[in-house]
Write an enzyme that holds these catalytic residues in place. Structure first.
Site, short mmCIF file in Angstrom:
data_model
loop_
_atom_site.label_atom_id
_atom_site.label_comp_id
_atom_site.label_asym_id
_atom_site.label_seq_id
_atom_site.Cartn_x
_atom_site.Cartn_y
_atom_site.Cartn_z
N LYS A 142 48.94 46.72 47.65
CA LYS A 142 48.23 45.54 48.14
C LYS A 142 49.22 44.41 48.43
O LYS A 142 49.15 43.77 49.49
CB LYS A 142 47.20 45.07 47.11
CG LYS A 142 46.33 43.92 47.62
CD LYS A 142 45.39 43.41 46.55
CE LYS A 142 46.12 42.51 45.57
NZ LYS A 142 45.21 41.84 44.61
N ASP A 160 41.57 43.71 48.19
CA ASP A 160 41.37 43.16 46.85
C ASP A 160 39.89 43.29 46.52
O ASP A 160 39.12 43.93 47.25
CB ASP A 160 41.85 41.71 46.77
CG ASP A 160 41.01 40.75 47.59
OD1 ASP A 160 40.10 41.21 48.33
OD2 ASP A 160 41.24 39.53 47.51
#
Length: 233
Positions: A142, A160
């Site tokens: 991420k 997320d």
């Protein structure tokens, strides 16, 4: 009957998760056209002055709010905006600057180790590939996707909790886990929306399509949404 000879209890069958049906391409395009009309140039809310400070800010943002990270990093980045200057501060000083952020001890250690590796292996520059970024301490997929998108202009989808929730609720890329959603977004989002897609989804999830109390009454996607979480007033 002794313990050894008791018949084994049958295990309960695992609960199956049924994913919603993904939307048609025309519907997905309509969703992102609305996002673009409402906010043509969405920006990430983490503050940074260059690719290095962006990388550090994203590493620090794990399990922390962007506002909390910004409050800690403004004075830190004012005196240390390169790997060399951050390394010169030392772990203890970095720790003092970020002590208001969750997991600050581990994060300070990772920031120093990250700086050491950037200097030793990448000439003090932030690398431009996902593989190289993920080799840095404290950097996962991420974080790498955020840096590639914001610092280097690549089309990536950093998933997320907000992106995961909105992608499933709006049926853009239904998935049981982060990787399923990320790969689904890569296939589903038209290229002309790709650059800003994850920002639109994050901001929508953070301020409108909230986890517990989504503000459906002011949602620009309200008439398109058929999520069971939709609040009808």
């Amino acid at each position: 009957m002794d313990q050894q000879n008791r018949p084994a209890r049958a295990r309960a069958p695992a609960k199956r998760i049924t994913l919603p049906r993904a939307r048609k391409p025309a519907e997905i395009r309509q969703i992102f056209e609305r996002f673009r009309t409402a906010n043509p140039e969405p920006k990430g809310e983490l503050e940074s002055v260059n690719a290095f400070t962006l990388l550090v800010a994203v590493v620090l943002s794990a399990q922390a709010t962007d506002a909390g990270v910004n409050k800690a990093t403004r004075p830190l980045f004012a005196i240390a905006d390169t790997p060399a200057s951050m390394l010169a501060l030392g772990e203890e000083t970095v720790r003092d600057y970020i002590k208001t952020i969750g997991l600050f001890r581990t994060k300070a250690r990772n920031v120093i180790a990250l700086c050491e590796k950037l200097i030793a292996e990448f000439g003090g520059e932030v690398p431009t590939t996902r593989e190289a970024l993920e080799s840095l301490p404290g950097v996962g997929r991420k974080t790498a996707n955020v840096v590639l998108n914001i610092a280097f202009g690549e089309i990536t989808h950093a998933v997320d909790t907000h992106v995961f929730r909105v992608s499933n609720r709006l049926r853009i890329a239904p998935g049981k886990n982060v990787m399923q959603v990320e790969l689904g977004l890569e296939k589903a989002i038209p290229e002309d929306f790709g650059r800003h897609a994850h920002h639109w989804l994050i901001l929508h999830g953070r301020y409108t399509c909230k986890a517990l109390r989504p503000e459906c009454g002011r949602c620009i996607q309200n008439d398109l949404c058929d999520s069971p979480d939709k609040r009808v007033t």
